[in-house]
Design a protein around this motif. Structure first.
Motif, PDB file in Angstrom:
ATOM      1  N   CYS A 375       0.808  -1.118  -0.189  1.00  0.00           N
ATOM      2  CA  CYS A 375       0.114  -0.153  -0.012  1.00  0.00           C
ATOM      3  C   CYS A 375       0.724   1.361  -0.005  1.00  0.00           C
ATOM      4  N   ASN A 376       2.113   1.244   0.812  1.00  0.00           N
ATOM      5  CA  ASN A 376       2.774   2.427   0.777  1.00  0.00           C
ATOM      6  C   ASN A 376       3.531   2.748  -0.309  1.00  0.00           C
ATOM      7  N   GLY A 396      -1.266   9.701   4.652  1.00  0.00           N
ATOM      8  CA  GLY A 396      -0.661   8.541   5.110  1.00  0.00           C
ATOM      9  C   GLY A 396      -1.440   7.418   5.647  1.00  0.00           C
TER      10      GLY A 396
END
Ligand code: BYC
Length: 480
Positions: A375-376, A396
């Motif tokens: 995901c990051n 974030g």
């Protein structure tokens, strides 16, 4: 028959030589009308007669497996496609490591396998049900087509699991195949099996977040099943992964385009403060804090899909050689995990601590960690768009303890940094972290259909390139 090419002659396109397997062919032909009824009742509402420019799998050759053409969705060729058999494939993990992969269901693992296949199968129609009204508010024909592409492929993934049930699980497989058509997302009496698949997908911001986060759980789980020692499951899921990549592309670029449009509108109108929500919303775009809240919601709902951090089900499935780890074949260890530990975030006396637990019981946690890392990557690409416009904001991912309903953190309320909150503080601050009613009302107010070829709603930028390299004004859907 050439296994790379698909047989289109029968009712059910396939590369499994269905003609030679009369029992399974009959069972699937019997299941087919119920599937079409389900699609017509629960699939995309209002567009069943429209011509949609869709890709259909015509081969399992990685270099050229799909063809694009206009098709009415109920006439889509939902087929059964397995990746080619790897000769002499061996089980690569667990107690049976090194043995020949199973071509039939091993008796002692029958119940476990059936359960995993049913859970996987259940998510596919669930997502179609969750997305059935979105066509009415699509921001462009390009996006409308992408929604339908995702939907028909989820339908095909249901077929993939139903094939395994019908072919390998006899009478109870047939019953499970029927039940997959009977459950309904969000129905209090006959809900879908996993939590996130009973939530609503009421708007396109939710849809893009769903395809970014929840389809990515699909990718991780399919990757783990693709390692399976039960070869038909491995081959089936390997081909599903080919299609899955587009679903996450839809999510990542969808959010990327929303972020781009927001930043662009802010700059053009001299708004520097991303938290001046009222001013940003007046421009007809979605403010970045609201995008963050939707990400918080869909990320946390999706984390629940990994099950408990410490799980004997997961340990048993690995030990049995049924469900591996993400990229098991690329990992460098003993692939048995009977010794060794893995760090797991746990709640001890109200505090979040890192504890080493036996690696075999921490497999859900490990897959979840791989998911978060994956995901990051996408979130970083959204942030690069924001940076390009010099807007002081970063999207974030919230702490894994935030807003959880399954596992270690389901018993606590936490903020997005993982600090424990009292029930009272949670109620008071909830709208800081998750979309509020007024956020939802605002998003809903933007959800107006744009059906002119080449045009896009105010709140989303056009894509960089068209599907199948089509020009900007291509009519992706001929609405009937
Ligand atoms: N909701 O030992 P535990 C996709 C149950 S998405 C409700 O921790 P385990 C897609 C659990 O069933 C990918 N119940 O569980 C995406 C168990 O119940 P029983 C779908 C839950 O087995 C977008 C009990 O709690 N594929 O493809 O280690 C669009 C104890 O749990 C939940 C798969 O998930 C929950 N969230 O892990 C379209 C792969 N979590 O049996 C498609 C197959 C846990 O004791 N499934 N429970 O009554 C699995 O591998 C595992 O079943 C799970 C759970 C990872 C889901």
């Amino acid at each position: 028959m050439n296994l790379m090419n698909v047989d289109y002659n029968g009712l059910i396109p396939n590369n499994v030589d269905l003609n030679a397997d009369v029992r399974v062919q009959k069972a699937l032909e019997k299941w087919h009308p119920g599937y079409i009824d389900w699609w017509n009742d629960m699939g995309p509402e209002g567009f069943q007669q429209s011509l949609v420019y869709l890709r259909t799998a015509v081969s399992v050759d990685p270099k050229g497996w799909a063809k694009f053409d206009y098709v009415k969705m109920p006439e889509y060729k939902w087929g059964i496609l397995l990746a080619p058999q790897v000769e002499d494939r061996k089980i690569s993990f667990g107690a049976h490591r090194g043995e020949k992969a199973w071509q039939e269901v091993p008796g002692e693992y029958r119940a476990m396998l059936r359960r995993l296949i049913v859970i996987q199968g259940d998510t596919e129609p669930a997502s179609v049900e969750q997305q059935r009204y979105l066509g009415k508010t699509a921001p462009s024909l390009y996006d409308l087509r992408n929604l339908f592409q995702v939907n028909v492929e989820e339908g095909r993934h249901l077929w993939a699991m139903v094939y395994l049930l019908q072919k390998y699980f006899g009478a109870d497989g047939r019953e499970e195949a029927e039940a997959l058509l009977a459950r309904r997302s969000g129905d209090p009496d006959t809900p879908r099996m996993l939590g996130a698949f009973n939530e609503q997908t009421p708007d396109w911001l939710s849809f893009f977040m769903f395809t970014f986060f929840t389809d990515r759980d699909g990718k991780m789980q399919l990757e783990a099943l693709a390692q399976s020692g039960f070869d038909p499951l491995s081959r089936t899921t390997r081909f599903m992964l080919t299609e899955e990549a587009h679903h996450m592309f839809v999510g990542e670029t969808g959010i990327g385009r929303i972020v781009e449009r927001t930043c662009e509108a802010m700059k053009a109108n001299g708004i520097d403060d991303p938290n001046d929500i009222a001013a940003v919303r007046r421009l007809g775009v979605i403010d970045l804090p609201t995008i963050q809240k939707k990400a918080n919601l869909l990320f946390s709902l999706t984390l629940d899909l990994f099950g408990n951090e410490i799980s004997t089900n997961a340990a048993n499935a690995f030990h049995a050689g049924i469900k591996g780890r993400f990229r098991e074949d690329k990992l460098d260890d003993d692939h048995r995990l009977e010794s060794g530990t893995y760090p797991v975030l746990r709640l001890v006396d109200g505090k979040i601590v890192n504890e080493d637990v036996p690696a075999l019981s921490a497999l859900n946690m490990r897959l979840r960690d791989d998911f978060v890392a994956d995901c990051n990557g996408g979130v970083g690409r959204w942030n690069r768009v924001i940076e390009k416009f010099n807007v002081p904001f970063q999207i974030g991912l919230p702490h894994v303890a935030f807003h959880r309903h399954i596992g270690e953190f389901s018993k606590v309320k936490a903020d997005t940094d993982g600090n424990a909150l009292s029930d009272e503080a949670w109620v008071k601050r909830r709208a800081e972290f998750l979309p509020s009613d007024s956020d939802r009302d605002f998003i809903e107010s933007l959800m107006k259909p744009e059906t002119e070829p080449g045009r896009f709603a105010s709140w989303i930028a056009p894509p960089k390139v068209g599907i199948d390299n089509k020009q900007g004004n291509f009519e992706y859907v001929k609405i009937a």
